[in-house]
Design an enzyme around this catalytic site. Structure first.
Site, PDB file in Angstrom:
ATOM      1  N   SER A 149     -48.871 -28.537  11.210  1.00  0.00           N
ATOM      2  CA  SER A 149     -48.670 -29.989  11.182  1.00  0.00           C
ATOM      3  C   SER A 149     -48.172 -30.345   9.789  1.00  0.00           C
ATOM      4  CB  SER A 149     -49.977 -30.725  11.507  1.00  0.00           C
ATOM      5  OG  SER A 149     -50.972 -30.410  10.566  1.00  0.00           O
ATOM      6  N   HIS A 178     -53.688 -27.760  16.090  1.00  0.00           N
ATOM      7  CA  HIS A 178     -54.285 -26.477  15.726  1.00  0.00           C
ATOM      8  C   HIS A 178     -55.001 -25.809  16.887  1.00  0.00           C
ATOM      9  CE1 HIS A 178     -54.445 -27.367  11.109  1.00  0.00           C
ATOM     10  NE2 HIS A 178     -53.221 -27.256  11.595  1.00  0.00           N
ATOM     11  N   GLU A 212     -59.157 -31.676  12.873  1.00  0.00           N
ATOM     12  CA  GLU A 212     -60.209 -30.875  12.259  1.00  0.00           C
ATOM     13  C   GLU A 212     -61.509 -31.657  12.167  1.00  0.00           C
ATOM     14  OE1 GLU A 212     -59.149 -29.165   8.477  1.00  0.00           O
ATOM     15  OE2 GLU A 212     -57.038 -28.988   9.048  1.00  0.00           O
ATOM     16  N   GLU A 226     -57.249 -22.097  12.435  1.00  0.00           N
ATOM     17  CA  GLU A 226     -57.989 -22.049  11.178  1.00  0.00           C
ATOM     18  C   GLU A 226     -59.405 -21.520  11.352  1.00  0.00           C
ATOM     19  OE1 GLU A 226     -57.581 -25.817   9.250  1.00  0.00           O
ATOM     20  OE2 GLU A 226     -55.410 -25.587   9.023  1.00  0.00           O
ATOM     21  N   ASP A 255     -60.231 -34.430   9.619  1.00  0.00           N
ATOM     22  CA  ASP A 255     -58.788 -34.483   9.364  1.00  0.00           C
ATOM     23  C   ASP A 255     -58.165 -34.929  10.673  1.00  0.00           C
ATOM     24  OD1 ASP A 255     -56.116 -34.205   8.934  1.00  0.00           O
ATOM     25  OD2 ASP A 255     -56.146 -32.037   8.574  1.00  0.00           O
ATOM     26  N   GLU A 257     -59.336 -37.682   6.438  1.00  0.00           N
ATOM     27  CA  GLU A 257     -58.002 -37.297   5.968  1.00  0.00           C
ATOM     28  C   GLU A 257     -56.948 -37.726   6.993  1.00  0.00           C
ATOM     29  OE1 GLU A 257     -55.613 -33.072   5.624  1.00  0.00           O
ATOM     30  OE2 GLU A 257     -57.760 -33.092   5.167  1.00  0.00           O
ATOM     31  N   ASP A 260     -52.842 -36.540   2.971  1.00  0.00           N
ATOM     32  CA  ASP A 260     -52.175 -35.237   3.031  1.00  0.00           C
ATOM     33  C   ASP A 260     -50.703 -35.452   3.384  1.00  0.00           C
ATOM     34  OD1 ASP A 260     -51.308 -32.641   3.414  1.00  0.00           O
ATOM     35  OD2 ASP A 260     -52.365 -32.359   5.295  1.00  0.00           O
ATOM     36  N   LYS A 294     -51.549 -29.108  -1.663  1.00  0.00           N
ATOM     37  CA  LYS A 294     -51.018 -27.884  -1.056  1.00  0.00           C
ATOM     38  C   LYS A 294     -49.814 -27.429  -1.880  1.00  0.00           C
ATOM     39  CE  LYS A 294     -52.398 -29.126   3.670  1.00  0.00           C
ATOM     40  NZ  LYS A 294     -51.906 -29.632   4.987  1.00  0.00           N
ATOM     41  N   HIS A 351     -55.562 -24.842   1.836  1.00  0.00           N
ATOM     42  CA  HIS A 351     -54.799 -23.793   2.501  1.00  0.00           C
ATOM     43  C   HIS A 351     -53.773 -24.420   3.446  1.00  0.00           C
ATOM     44  CE1 HIS A 351     -57.507 -23.922   6.348  1.00  0.00           C
ATOM     45  NE2 HIS A 351     -57.279 -25.116   5.850  1.00  0.00           N
ATOM     46  N   LYS A 376     -60.402 -26.869   0.820  1.00  0.00           N
ATOM     47  CA  LYS A 376     -60.268 -26.695   2.270  1.00  0.00           C
ATOM     48  C   LYS A 376     -59.592 -25.354   2.503  1.00  0.00           C
ATOM     49  CE  LYS A 376     -58.654 -29.449   5.328  1.00  0.00           C
ATOM     50  NZ  LYS A 376     -57.760 -30.403   6.047  1.00  0.00           N
TER      51      LYS A 376
END
Length: 433
Positions: free
Chosen positions: A44, A157, A166, A207, A244, A288, A315, A340, A368, A391
């Site tokens: 994403s 994910h 998440e 993840e 997230d 997030e 993010d 990131k 990550h 994270k």
């Protein structure tokens, strides 16, 4: 020539945790010391990220090959950086930025540039005889990061019916990283048992978090809280929750569409009470990407209403980009930024973004990507920059666990010089008080 002068730079195509190609680069110094880096890849991704250069050749890796990026390292970049001082990170990175000459690193590829940037830092640290976190770190204080651990996956994910990407646990109520990870691992295993009892799948997503089909997004939270309690810990005291949402993934024609679950459509104004209800009912301390990457109005309103109660993390909104972060700070949007490396493309720009965020009272989370490698660079970086949070996925899949194990090693090395103190990290959140 100094012992940190770059002699050779060599890249190759390797595989990430999803079996997709990525780039690995090795830099050899005149002293014979070598540094190496492997670059991760996101699923994403924000539209404002620096460009990850892919080949687009459908006959190789379904178009996802990175031979162009590898070639750019082995030719243009290698020639440009030969003889440069790997210890002069900023000059090295600026050289590559100038060589590319585009705002989003479209010519050479952010993945190509970053692989050299990270490998140079690794080589210089090895040449200095210092661990990477000590080499990169400027202050004497060593703050070990509080992990935001993804234990249940949805969104892009996972192939399930959960919209929120998440669901994370935050073991903030402990005095050491070692104990925080132990409690989190125990919670993770209790969640697996709980899912089995309910007849849900215990397969994991990209993840490492579990990815079952559930009745609702809310049920995901309830299952995690039950697992925390079964592990013998107190939600909201020992272990908190973080989300997230990755709202850009389900933003369509001005509305947030929960396509994977109940099909409901909410405006930005309706999303705010949705989040407020979750925050009121559950020990959520961080959200997030609760709004789409360009929904600045939604972000601003949410920050005005909830910015003192929870951590509001950008993010896709900020993409580790100092210009987008400056706008957010100027307009009072968010109070935290996810960091990131491959969103911006060099170590120098990453560090500058972290420092700018901290100067303006924003918390920082080193992160990550969903397509990862065994490279543990971000573990050292989180300690070097005293980011306070990291994270790096769940407590399964070796590419995720490698980062946690590196942090445990760092904690052991630092001993009394290290500090794990969540309360100093989340000082702007009344809910933790």
């Amino acid at each position: 020539m100094s012992k940190t002068s770059i002699s050779t730079t060599k890249a190759r195509e390797i595989l990430d945790s999803r079996g997709n190609p990525t780039i690995q680069t090795t830099i050899r110094l005149d002293s014979g010391v070598c540094g190496r880096s492997s670059v991760p890849s996101g699923a994403s991704t924000g539209t404002h990220e620096a460009l990850e250069l892919r080949d687009g050749d459908p006959s190789r890796y379904l178009g996802k090959g990175v031979q162009k990026a590898v070639s750019n390292v082995n030719t243009a970049i290698a020639q440009a950086v030969q003889g440069m001082d790997a210890a002069d990170q900023e000059t090295l990175d600026r050289k590559m930025i100038e060589l590319d000459g585009t705002l989003e690193k479209k010519k050479l590829g952010a993945n190509a540039i970053l692989s050299v940037s990270m490998a140079a830092a690794d080589a210089a640290a090895r040449a200095s005889g210092l661990p990477l976190y000590e080499y990169l770190g400027k202050s004497q204080t060593r703050l070990l990061p509080v992990p935001l651990i993804n234990i249940l996956n949805g969104g892009s994910h996972a192939d399930n019916n959960v919209d929120i990407q998440e669901f994370m646990i935050v073991p903030a109520g402990f005095t050491s990283l070692k104990e925080a990870l132990r409690a989190s691992a125990e919670t993770f295993h209790h969640l697996k048992k709980t899912l089995k009892i309910r007849g849900y799948s215990t397969s994991v997503g990209d993840e490492g978090g579990f990815a079952p089909n559930l009745k609702s997004n809310q049920e995901a939270i309830e299952l995690i809280l039950e697992s925390i309690q079964k592990a013998g810990y107190s939600p909201g005291k020992d272990i908190f929750l973080a989300l997230d949402v990755a709202a850009s993934e389900f933003f369509s024609e001005g509305a947030y569409v929960f396509e994977k679950s109940d099909g409901s459509r909410l405006s930005a104004d309706q999303m705010i009470p949705f989040y407020q209800d979750l925050i009121r009912r559950f020990p959520i301390i961080s959200i997030e990407d609760g709004f789409s990457e360009d929904d600045w109005t939604g972000w601003k309103t949410f920050t005005e209403r909830m910015g003192k109660q929870i951590q509001i993390v950008g993010d896709d909104l900020f993409v580790t980009n100092p210009d987008r972060l400056k706008r957010g700070i100027a307009e009072g949007i968010g109070n935290s930024i996810l960091i990131k490396l491959n969103q911006i493309g060099t170590l120098t720009e990453t560090i500058q973004t972290v420092e700018y965020a901290k100067t303006n009272g924003y918390t920082t989370i080193i992160s990550h990507r969903s397509g990862e490698t065994e490279d543990t660079f971000i573990a050292d970086l989180s300690v070097a920059l005293n980011s306070g949070q990291i994270k790096t996925g769940s407590l399964s899949r070796s590419e995720r666990v490698a980062k946690y194990n590196r942090l445990l090693e760092i904690e052991d090395e630092l001993a009394s010089k290290g500090r794990f103190d969540a309360w100093s990290v989340f000082t702007n959140i009344e809910k933790m008080g």
